[in-house]
Design a protein around this motif. Structure first.
Motif, PDB file in Angstrom:
ATOM      1  N   LEU B  46      39.772 -11.136  35.865  1.00 37.27           N
ATOM      2  CA  LEU B  46      40.454  -9.911  35.444  1.00 37.27           C
ATOM      3  C   LEU B  46      41.235  -9.283  36.591  1.00 37.27           C
ATOM      4  N   GLY B  47      40.684  -9.353  37.787  1.00 44.15           N
ATOM      5  CA  GLY B  47      41.366  -8.775  38.946  1.00 44.15           C
ATOM      6  C   GLY B  47      42.687  -9.478  39.207  1.00 44.15           C
ATOM      7  N   SER B  48      42.698 -10.804  39.058  1.00 43.36           N
ATOM      8  CA  SER B  48      43.932 -11.549  39.279  1.00 43.36           C
ATOM      9  C   SER B  48      44.974 -11.154  38.232  1.00 43.36           C
ATOM     10  N   VAL B  49      44.539 -11.081  36.983  1.00 43.51           N
ATOM     11  CA  VAL B  49      45.472 -10.728  35.910  1.00 43.51           C
ATOM     12  C   VAL B  49      46.030  -9.321  36.146  1.00 43.51           C
ATOM     13  N   GLU B 126      43.633  -4.855  43.481  1.00 41.12           N
ATOM     14  CA  GLU B 126      44.366  -4.240  44.584  1.00 41.12           C
ATOM     15  C   GLU B 126      44.696  -5.263  45.668  1.00 41.12           C
ATOM     16  N   GLN B 127      43.759  -6.157  45.948  1.00 40.74           N
ATOM     17  CA  GLN B 127      43.998  -7.183  46.970  1.00 40.74           C
ATOM     18  C   GLN B 127      45.076  -8.157  46.508  1.00 40.74           C
ATOM     19  N   VAL B 128      45.001  -8.552  45.228  1.00 39.73           N
ATOM     20  CA  VAL B 128      45.985  -9.497  44.695  1.00 39.73           C
ATOM     21  C   VAL B 128      47.381  -8.872  44.769  1.00 39.73           C
ATOM     22  N   ARG B 129      47.483  -7.609  44.364  1.00 34.59           N
ATOM     23  CA  ARG B 129      48.768  -6.925  44.419  1.00 34.59           C
ATOM     24  C   ARG B 129      49.291  -6.877  45.856  1.00 34.59           C
ATOM     25  N   ALA B 130      48.380  -6.515  46.782  1.00 31.07           N
ATOM     26  CA  ALA B 130      48.799  -6.433  48.186  1.00 31.07           C
ATOM     27  C   ALA B 130      49.279  -7.799  48.670  1.00 31.07           C
ATOM     28  N   GLY B 131      48.572  -8.859  48.255  1.00 34.59           N
ATOM     29  CA  GLY B 131      48.944 -10.209  48.666  1.00 34.59           C
ATOM     30  C   GLY B 131      50.321 -10.578  48.140  1.00 34.59           C
ATOM     31  N   LEU B 159      51.801 -16.894  43.212  1.00 32.02           N
ATOM     32  CA  LEU B 159      50.334 -16.820  43.227  1.00 32.02           C
ATOM     33  C   LEU B 159      49.681 -17.808  44.193  1.00 32.02           C
ATOM     34  N   PRO B 160      50.149 -19.061  44.245  1.00 30.37           N
ATOM     35  CA  PRO B 160      49.500 -19.973  45.199  1.00 30.37           C
ATOM     36  C   PRO B 160      49.566 -19.459  46.633  1.00 30.37           C
ATOM     37  N   MET B 161      50.666 -18.827  46.990  1.00 23.92           N
ATOM     38  CA  MET B 161      50.767 -18.268  48.340  1.00 23.92           C
ATOM     39  C   MET B 161      49.904 -17.016  48.473  1.00 23.92           C
ATOM     40  N   ALA B 162      50.038 -16.135  47.479  1.00 22.58           N
ATOM     41  CA  ALA B 162      49.330 -14.841  47.569  1.00 22.58           C
ATOM     42  C   ALA B 162      47.825 -15.055  47.694  1.00 22.58           C
ATOM     43  N   PHE B 163      47.283 -15.958  46.867  1.00 25.20           N
ATOM     44  CA  PHE B 163      45.833 -16.147  46.908  1.00 25.20           C
ATOM     45  C   PHE B 163      45.358 -16.662  48.255  1.00 25.20           C
ATOM     46  N   ARG B 164      46.195 -17.489  48.875  1.00 31.65           N
ATOM     47  CA  ARG B 164      45.768 -18.008  50.168  1.00 31.65           C
ATOM     48  C   ARG B 164      45.699 -16.919  51.220  1.00 31.65           C
ATOM     49  N   ILE B 165      46.667 -16.014  51.183  1.00 32.65           N
ATOM     50  CA  ILE B 165      46.642 -15.016  52.264  1.00 32.65           C
ATOM     51  C   ILE B 165      45.642 -13.900  52.022  1.00 32.65           C
ATOM     52  N   ILE B 166      45.159 -13.755  50.777  1.00 33.77           N
ATOM     53  CA  ILE B 166      44.182 -12.671  50.579  1.00 33.77           C
ATOM     54  C   ILE B 166      42.742 -13.167  50.632  1.00 33.77           C
ATOM     55  N   ILE B 167      42.527 -14.390  51.074  1.00 38.03           N
ATOM     56  CA  ILE B 167      41.139 -14.865  51.127  1.00 38.03           C
ATOM     57  C   ILE B 167      40.250 -13.979  52.017  1.00 38.03           C
ATOM     58  N   VAL B 231      35.028 -21.670  54.301  1.00 37.59           N
ATOM     59  CA  VAL B 231      35.356 -23.060  54.019  1.00 37.59           C
ATOM     60  C   VAL B 231      36.619 -23.121  53.160  1.00 37.59           C
ATOM     61  N   ILE B 232      36.637 -22.277  52.106  1.00 37.39           N
ATOM     62  CA  ILE B 232      37.806 -22.256  51.221  1.00 37.39           C
ATOM     63  C   ILE B 232      39.049 -21.876  52.017  1.00 37.39           C
ATOM     64  N   ASP B 233      38.880 -20.885  52.902  1.00 36.88           N
ATOM     65  CA  ASP B 233      40.012 -20.416  53.708  1.00 36.88           C
ATOM     66  C   ASP B 233      40.582 -21.553  54.558  1.00 36.88           C
ATOM     67  N   ARG B 234      39.680 -22.324  55.179  1.00 38.47           N
ATOM     68  CA  ARG B 234      40.142 -23.426  56.034  1.00 38.47           C
ATOM     69  C   ARG B 234      40.896 -24.461  55.219  1.00 38.47           C
ATOM     70  N   ARG B 235      40.367 -24.792  54.039  1.00 38.08           N
ATOM     71  CA  ARG B 235      41.006 -25.799  53.192  1.00 38.08           C
ATOM     72  C   ARG B 235      42.371 -25.321  52.701  1.00 38.08           C
ATOM     73  N   ALA B 236      42.419 -24.015  52.385  1.00 32.99           N
ATOM     74  CA  ALA B 236      43.609 -23.501  51.712  1.00 32.99           C
ATOM     75  C   ALA B 236      44.654 -22.983  52.681  1.00 32.99           C
ATOM     76  N   HIS B 237      44.315 -23.026  53.945  1.00 28.34           N
ATOM     77  CA  HIS B 237      45.187 -22.421  54.932  1.00 28.34           C
ATOM     78  C   HIS B 237      46.595 -23.020  54.892  1.00 28.34           C
ATOM     79  N   VAL B 238      47.609 -22.153  54.953  1.00 28.76           N
ATOM     80  CA  VAL B 238      48.979 -22.642  54.992  1.00 28.76           C
ATOM     81  C   VAL B 238      49.399 -22.716  56.449  1.00 28.76           C
ATOM     82  N   PRO B 239      49.647 -23.929  56.964  1.00 30.27           N
ATOM     83  CA  PRO B 239      49.941 -24.046  58.397  1.00 30.27           C
ATOM     84  C   PRO B 239      51.175 -23.230  58.766  1.00 30.27           C
ATOM     85  N   GLY B 240      51.057 -22.485  59.837  1.00 35.40           N
ATOM     86  CA  GLY B 240      52.210 -21.780  60.376  1.00 35.40           C
ATOM     87  C   GLY B 240      52.624 -20.556  59.598  1.00 35.40           C
TER      88      GLY B 240
END
Lengths: 221, 245, 302
Positions: B46-49, B126-131, B159-167, B231-240
């Motif tokens: 629900l938060g994501s939506v 709120e986090q998703v929006r900020a992301g 969304l794929p970018m936003a979710f990664r940065i708000i981990i 762990v999720i953060d490391r896997r999902a990290h966007v290099p650079g």
């Protein structure tokens, strides 16, 4: 059955509720000021480069962030008197707990705020002959603080809502006062709905303030 | 310290029962973890939506997202739970209300995790929006420019970018879900705080023992949540990719 | 009882002496700090609760104030400051042990488990654990509750008591738990539970304060009989002697009965309701022969 909701007891309960609200606000305010000061010191300790100082500060922050506030409130209330031999009232205990607990959260915000200031500014301050602490006090912190005001305020309204947990040690905050009144007059539901409205009004006003400040700070930037 | 220590209390059998207090605690931990995880699923979905809705061009949808957030984050969780538990069933048609109140399986548990999930969803939103808002505007424009619809732009670009940065902030909220799950005792779920309170009572006041074990378990839960997200953060990290604040 | 008489005698002997320097334990603490702290409850109707101005009142508050008077006389200090500290069923024992409160004037059952950590004054009230039901439900006994939701309050002795009855009579309740008595009663009111098991004086108060008191009834045989007493610190013979002497005296002179009538048989704040809660035979017997026997001695038949 709630067609029989009876709000006529609210005027009777108002004096008690205002007293409770006053304590909730007092607790929020003291814990915010104390927490921001202590939190800033913790943030500086973590960023100071001192190995043990930094680790100690990190440990403190991590522990505080892992324990539910409700547990923390109970611990402080039982342990302070056991350790010091000095009895402590529930209001004082709540204030100490909230300040120490919130410091951990404010310190994370301040740390982000300090790190958001370009490193060059510290170097510039050092170059004109300021000490590390002077550069922090005169150059970095004022800016970090200003940038972080909206986030600090957001944390503060989390803090305000959390004051409802002090019922656990018998301190009479807004919620507890309403509960007592509800019990006394047999109108628990009405009292709950009424204080929910008070909480909502205050928090909503605060969140509007945060929104407004965000806009203003965006302009400054 | 003038305190009567008794660490053996955990191996004592509860008065007029067959379990030990240790079994109670394990039980309590089970409920704490279940409530937290179930609530987290609700909060994340629900938060994501709702968080996404707050960033779409359509004013009506934005308003829904905004109202959702303001409604669920401006009233303390304790009160929200009370309202879900005691007030909402009274508003249902009588038969439904009675079913919810008496026959619904695991009714306290369901009420508790739904309330916690909705409360947490406002914070996640709120986090998703900020992301989403932290992403450079060019990304949305680029998505639209190559012919994606709004929905596709969200799905494949934003969304794929936003979710990664708000981990990192989501990690905090995940930990909060565990910490906040304690309010479930107020509707009578036998989770850790309930066990702790009942233990103080039934052991005649062994407070420190009754508090310390649940506290350590909470710390462990929070640590586990933190590590999982790391762990999720490391896997999902966007290099650079570092988002300018 | 000889031990108790010894205590009493020593307390009397002490009080005959003049110097304050002889006091120890709690009395010394009170004398040193010139204050005494009473632990009070906020909603233990009508033993200890808050009135409309958040002032603690109730039967046990009155009893405690009589003890405070005795302490003043004993310490020859008429100007003791009396502090009030709200306590809960969770923290009352730790707060007594750690010295935050000197007397607990609430609704604490005197039982053997608790006696490991604290001491009790002579019993001043006897409560029967019974159940409140809606009259319309037709429930009159525990046996009617099989498979039905029954409410009680978290962190109270009633939780274990229900467990015991479930086991003893092989009835299967569906227990539901309120975080406080108001919530538990609300469960009964909103049909989440068909019965609420709790101390009868509290139930009587909740019913009297409810929207329609005539809808509810107190039914069934007592699940347990519990002596309720003012709590004090353990291993403090001087203070205990004083408290015991004071309450025994009040019981014998009829002062205690008068206080009982004031709180249980007459209109009381805040709404001016009258509980009409006649004194039980057990309490009448205690008025004649005060003692601090634990709950276990009241429920030997089970």
């Amino acid at each position: 059955m709630f067609s029989t909701l009876d709000f006529s007891v609210i005027p009777l309960a108002l004096p008690a509720i205002f007293k409770g609200l006053a304590f909730s606000l007092e607790l929020t305010l003291i814990a915010m000021i104390g927490g921001v000061i202590l939190g800033t010191l913790l943030a500086l300790a973590r960023l100071s480069g001192g190995k043990w100082l930094g680790r100690a500060a990190k440990f403190y922050v991590d522990i505080m962030r892992s324990i539910p506030l409700l547990m923390m409130i109970l611990w402080f209330f039982f342990l302070i008197p056991l350790l010091t031999g000095q009895p402590i009232g529930q209001e004082k205990s709540a204030i100490i707990t909230f300040t120490l607990f919130q410091a951990a959260f404010y310190s994370e915000i301040m740390r982000a705020g300090i790190q958001s200031i370009p490193r060059g500014q510290v170097n510039a301050a050092l170059a004109i002959g300021m000490t590390y602490w002077q550069s922090m006090g005169h150059v970095i912190l004022p800016q970090a603080f200003r940038n972080m005001v909206p986030v600090l305020l957001t944390q503060t309204f989390v803090l305000f809502q959390d004051t409802s947990l002090v019922y656990a040690i018998g301190a009479t905050d807004l919620l507890k006062a309403a509960e007592n009144a509800g019990m006394l007059y047999g109108r628990t539901v009405e009292m709950y709905l009424f204080v929910s409205l008070i909480y909502f009004a205050i928090c909503f006003a605060l969140s509007m303030l945060v929104k407004y400040m965000n806009k203003r700070i965006a302009i400054i930037r | 310290m003038n305190y009567h220590w008794n660490w053996n209390v955990f191996f004592q059998t509860i008065p007029s029962g067959d379990e030990t207090y240790l079994a109670w605690i394990i039980h309590g931990l089970g409920w704490t973890v279940s409530i937290s995880l179930a609530a987290w699923v609700i909060a994340l979905v629900l938060g994501s939506v709702m968080g996404t809705l707050r960033t779409v061009p359509n004013t009506g949808l934005r308003l829904i997202g905004h109202a959702w957030v303001e409604f669920f984050r401006n009233v303390p969780l304790l009160m929200q739970l009370f309202i879900w538990f005691f007030v909402v069933p009274e508003m249902l048609p009588r038969d439904w209300g009675m079913w919810v109140k008496q026959d619904m399986p695991a009714k306290e548990f369901i009420t508790a995790f739904v309330a916690l999930g909705l409360f947490t969803s406002a914070r996640v939103a709120e986090q998703v929006r900020a992301g989403i808002q932290a992403l450079p505007r060019g990304q949305r424009n680029a998505g639209l420019a190559i012919g994606f619809t709004q929905a596709q732009t969200y799905r494949y670009v934003i969304l794929p970018m936003a979710f990664r940065i708000i981990i990192p902030p989501l990690t905090s909220e995940f930990m909060n879900a565990f910490k906040n799950s304690g309010v479930a005792y107020t509707v009578g779920v036998w989770e850790l705080i309930f066990v702790s309170r009942q233990m103080v009572e039934e052991t005649g006041g062994q407070v420190i023992e009754s508090l310390i074990v649940p506290t350590v378990l909470y710390i462990l839960c929070a640590y586990a949540a933190n590590q999982l997200m790391a762990v999720i953060d490391r896997r999902a990290h966007v290099p650079g990719f570092i988002v300018a604040k | 009882m000889t031990k108790f008489h010894l205590l009493l005698a020593s307390a009397l002997l002490c009080s005959l002496g003049t110097a304050q320097a002889q006091v120890d334990g709690t009395l010394k603490k009170i004398s040193d700090t010139k204050s005494i702290t009473l632990g009070i409850r906020e909603s233990s109707f009508p033993l200890s609760y808050l009135d409309a101005n958040q002032k603690p009142i109730g039967y046990h508050i009155d009893v405690c104030m009589a003890i405070v008077e005795a302490v003043k006389t004993r310490l020859q200090n008429p100007k003791l400051e009396v502090k009030m500290q709200a306590v809960t069923s969770q923290n009352r024992i730790p707060l007594m042990v750690n010295g935050t409160i000197d007397l607990e004037c609430g609704s604490t059952t005197n039982n053997l488990d608790r006696q490991k950590q604290v001491a009790f004054a002579p019993t001043t009230f006897v409560t029967n654990v019974r159940m409140a039901v809606k009259k319309a439900s037709g429930i009159t006994d525990l046996d009617h509750l099989g498979g039905k939701p029954v409410a009680t309050t978290t962190g109270t002795t009633s939780v274990a008591l229900m467990r015991a009855n479930e086991k003893g009579k092989s009835i299967d309740f569906k227990e539901v738990y309120g975080k406080d008595h108001a919530d538990s009663f609300l469960m009964l009111e909103t049909d989440r539970a068909v019965a609420f098991v709790m101390d009868d004086n509290l139930l009587a108060g909740l019913i009297a304060n409810s929207k329609s008191p005539s809808d509810y009834a107190l039914v069934g045989a007592p699940l347990s009989i519990e002596p309720i007493a003012i709590m004090l610190r353990k291993d403090d013979p001087q203070f205990k002697g004083l408290v015991h002497a004071t309450i025994s005296d009040m019981a014998k002179t009829g002062a205690l009965t008068k206080l009982y009538n004031k709180w249980f048989l007459a209109p009381i704040p805040p709404k001016g309701i009258n509980l009409n809660f006649a004194m039980s035979d057990a309490l009448k017997a205690l008025m004649a022969k005060p003692n601090d026997n634990p709950a276990e001695m009241y429920n030997t038949k089970k």
